[in-house]
Design a protein around this motif. Structure first.
Motif, PDB file in Angstrom:
ATOM      1  N   LEU A  70     -35.314 -70.943 -12.911  1.00 23.51           N
ATOM      2  CA  LEU A  70     -36.433 -71.870 -12.726  1.00 23.51           C
ATOM      3  C   LEU A  70     -36.763 -72.589 -14.029  1.00 23.51           C
ATOM      4  O   LEU A  70     -37.059 -73.787 -14.010  1.00 23.51           O
ATOM      5  CB  LEU A  70     -37.662 -71.146 -12.189  1.00 23.51           C
ATOM      6  N   THR A  71     -36.668 -71.887 -15.138  1.00 21.99           N
ATOM      7  CA  THR A  71     -36.918 -72.527 -16.435  1.00 21.99           C
ATOM      8  C   THR A  71     -35.918 -73.656 -16.662  1.00 21.99           C
ATOM      9  O   THR A  71     -36.281 -74.736 -17.144  1.00 21.99           O
ATOM     10  CB  THR A  71     -36.833 -71.487 -17.574  1.00 21.99           C
ATOM     11  N   ASN A  72     -34.649 -73.449 -16.291  1.00 23.90           N
ATOM     12  CA  ASN A  72     -33.634 -74.505 -16.417  1.00 23.90           C
ATOM     13  C   ASN A  72     -33.957 -75.688 -15.503  1.00 23.90           C
ATOM     14  O   ASN A  72     -33.821 -76.845 -15.898  1.00 23.90           O
ATOM     15  CB  ASN A  72     -32.240 -73.962 -16.108  1.00 23.90           C
ATOM     16  N   ILE A  73     -34.370 -75.394 -14.273  1.00 23.31           N
ATOM     17  CA  ILE A  73     -34.732 -76.466 -13.338  1.00 23.31           C
ATOM     18  C   ILE A  73     -35.915 -77.261 -13.873  1.00 23.31           C
ATOM     19  O   ILE A  73     -35.916 -78.492 -13.843  1.00 23.31           O
ATOM     20  CB  ILE A  73     -35.048 -75.884 -11.936  1.00 23.31           C
ATOM     21  N   VAL A  74     -36.918 -76.555 -14.379  1.00 25.46           N
ATOM     22  CA  VAL A  74     -38.109 -77.200 -14.925  1.00 25.46           C
ATOM     23  C   VAL A  74     -37.736 -78.099 -16.107  1.00 25.46           C
ATOM     24  O   VAL A  74     -38.226 -79.225 -16.219  1.00 25.46           O
ATOM     25  CB  VAL A  74     -39.159 -76.134 -15.330  1.00 25.46           C
ATOM     26  N   ALA A  75     -36.837 -77.632 -16.949  1.00 27.10           N
ATOM     27  CA  ALA A  75     -36.399 -78.438 -18.094  1.00 27.10           C
ATOM     28  C   ALA A  75     -35.645 -79.682 -17.631  1.00 27.10           C
ATOM     29  O   ALA A  75     -35.859 -80.782 -18.157  1.00 27.10           O
ATOM     30  CB  ALA A  75     -35.529 -77.594 -19.018  1.00 27.10           C
ATOM     31  N   ARG A  76     -34.763 -79.517 -16.637  1.00 25.02           N
ATOM     32  CA  ARG A  76     -34.013 -80.660 -16.102  1.00 25.02           C
ATOM     33  C   ARG A  76     -34.933 -81.705 -15.484  1.00 25.02           C
ATOM     34  O   ARG A  76     -34.671 -82.903 -15.564  1.00 25.02           O
ATOM     35  CB  ARG A  76     -32.999 -80.195 -15.046  1.00 25.02           C
ATOM     36  N   LEU A  77     -36.016 -81.223 -14.838  1.00 29.98           N
ATOM     37  CA  LEU A  77     -36.952 -82.143 -14.195  1.00 29.98           C
ATOM     38  C   LEU A  77     -37.990 -82.683 -15.178  1.00 29.98           C
ATOM     39  O   LEU A  77     -38.861 -83.457 -14.786  1.00 29.98           O
ATOM     40  CB  LEU A  77     -37.669 -81.435 -13.032  1.00 29.98           C
ATOM     41  N   ASN A  78     -37.888 -82.252 -16.431  1.00 32.17           N
ATOM     42  CA  ASN A  78     -38.811 -82.679 -17.477  1.00 32.17           C
ATOM     43  C   ASN A  78     -40.264 -82.327 -17.122  1.00 32.17           C
ATOM     44  O   ASN A  78     -41.166 -83.148 -17.257  1.00 32.17           O
ATOM     45  CB  ASN A  78     -38.655 -84.178 -17.756  1.00 32.17           C
ATOM     46  N   LEU A  79     -40.450 -81.092 -16.633  1.00 36.17           N
ATOM     47  CA  LEU A  79     -41.779 -80.600 -16.276  1.00 36.17           C
ATOM     48  C   LEU A  79     -42.258 -79.599 -17.313  1.00 36.17           C
ATOM     49  O   LEU A  79     -41.471 -79.020 -18.051  1.00 36.17           O
ATOM     50  CB  LEU A  79     -41.754 -79.915 -14.907  1.00 36.17           C
ATOM     51  N   ASP A  95     -37.521 -80.612  -3.494  1.00 37.58           N
ATOM     52  CA  ASP A  95     -36.341 -81.473  -3.560  1.00 37.58           C
ATOM     53  C   ASP A  95     -35.131 -80.747  -4.146  1.00 37.58           C
ATOM     54  O   ASP A  95     -33.994 -81.161  -3.938  1.00 37.58           O
ATOM     55  CB  ASP A  95     -36.649 -82.725  -4.390  1.00 37.58           C
ATOM     56  N   GLN A  96     -35.387 -79.647  -4.871  1.00 38.28           N
ATOM     57  CA  GLN A  96     -34.306 -78.830  -5.428  1.00 38.28           C
ATOM     58  C   GLN A  96     -33.871 -77.725  -4.466  1.00 38.28           C
ATOM     59  O   GLN A  96     -33.072 -76.874  -4.816  1.00 38.28           O
ATOM     60  CB  GLN A  96     -34.757 -78.208  -6.753  1.00 38.28           C
ATOM     61  N   GLY A  97     -34.441 -77.724  -3.250  1.00 40.66           N
ATOM     62  CA  GLY A  97     -34.063 -76.743  -2.237  1.00 40.66           C
ATOM     63  C   GLY A  97     -34.899 -75.472  -2.252  1.00 40.66           C
ATOM     64  O   GLY A  97     -34.540 -74.484  -1.614  1.00 40.66           O
ATOM     65  N   ILE A  98     -36.022 -75.485  -2.954  1.00 43.31           N
ATOM     66  CA  ILE A  98     -36.885 -74.315  -3.050  1.00 43.31           C
ATOM     67  C   ILE A  98     -38.006 -74.449  -2.017  1.00 43.31           C
ATOM     68  O   ILE A  98     -38.679 -75.469  -1.963  1.00 43.31           O
ATOM     69  CB  ILE A  98     -37.456 -74.176  -4.478  1.00 43.31           C
ATOM     70  N   ASP A  99     -38.204 -73.398  -1.219  1.00 41.45           N
ATOM     71  CA  ASP A  99     -39.208 -73.427  -0.149  1.00 41.45           C
ATOM     72  C   ASP A  99     -40.559 -72.844  -0.555  1.00 41.45           C
ATOM     73  O   ASP A  99     -41.591 -73.213  -0.002  1.00 41.45           O
ATOM     74  CB  ASP A  99     -38.706 -72.653   1.070  1.00 41.45           C
TER      75      ASP A  99
END
Length: 171
Positions: A70-79, A95-99
């Protein structure tokens, strides 16, 4: 004389166990999300109990996005990790497939075991609460006593209890 001994034994036994209680847990809210919950992301600040809960959730055939992913996803999304729970950012997780987005907060006891925990699962579709669980560890008389140690649950036992209650609103 024998009756008095039996009565005395019963009174002593009752007084020993009177101050004891097992862990308590309650579902504090939420509703059916109206969508399948097949992928759940765990908040990066959920600690060791969050990791244990993630392992337990995975045993129910639900995919888990662990805190590092999740930390990687957050970084990629610039959040910012502190703003993940806002409705607009939850939609980005969707949008990343997380429900669902799971947040675990825990307070440790005198012995390093969890004393209490609150767990909240929010939908990434609409930000609404899917399920919230409040958990309290057991106690047995005076803190640090043998009976107290016997009544208290460790991290994995707490995670099993929490997920068993949480899963009722997911499935």
């Amino acid at each position: 004389m024998k009756k008095w001994f039996q009565l005395y034994f019963v009174l002593i036994s009752v007084s020993i166990f009177y101050g004891c209680a097992g862990s308590s847990i309650s579902l504090v809210g939420g509703k059916n999300p109206g969508h399948p919950v097949n992928v759940i992301a765990i908040n990066p600040n959920s600690g060791i109990l969050g990791d244990a809960i993630a392992i337990e959730i995975a045993s129910y055939d639900i995919n888990v996005v662990d805190p590092a992913q999740l930390t990687n996803i957050v970084a990629r999304l610039n959040l910012n990790e502190f703003e993940i729970g806002t409705p607009q950012n939850l939609l980005k997780l969707k949008d990343q497939g997380i429900d669902g987005y799971l947040v675990v907060k825990v307070a440790s006891g005198y012995d390093g075991l969890p004393q209490s925990a609150s767990v909240r699962l929010n939908s990434t579709y609409n930000g609404q609460l899917i399920a919230g669980v409040s958990w309290q560890n057991g106690y047995g008389g005076q803190a640090t006593s043998m009976l107290d140690r016997a009544m208290r649950k460790d991290v994995s036992s707490a995670a099993k209890e929490i997920v068993a209650k949480l899963i009722k609103n997911i499935k």
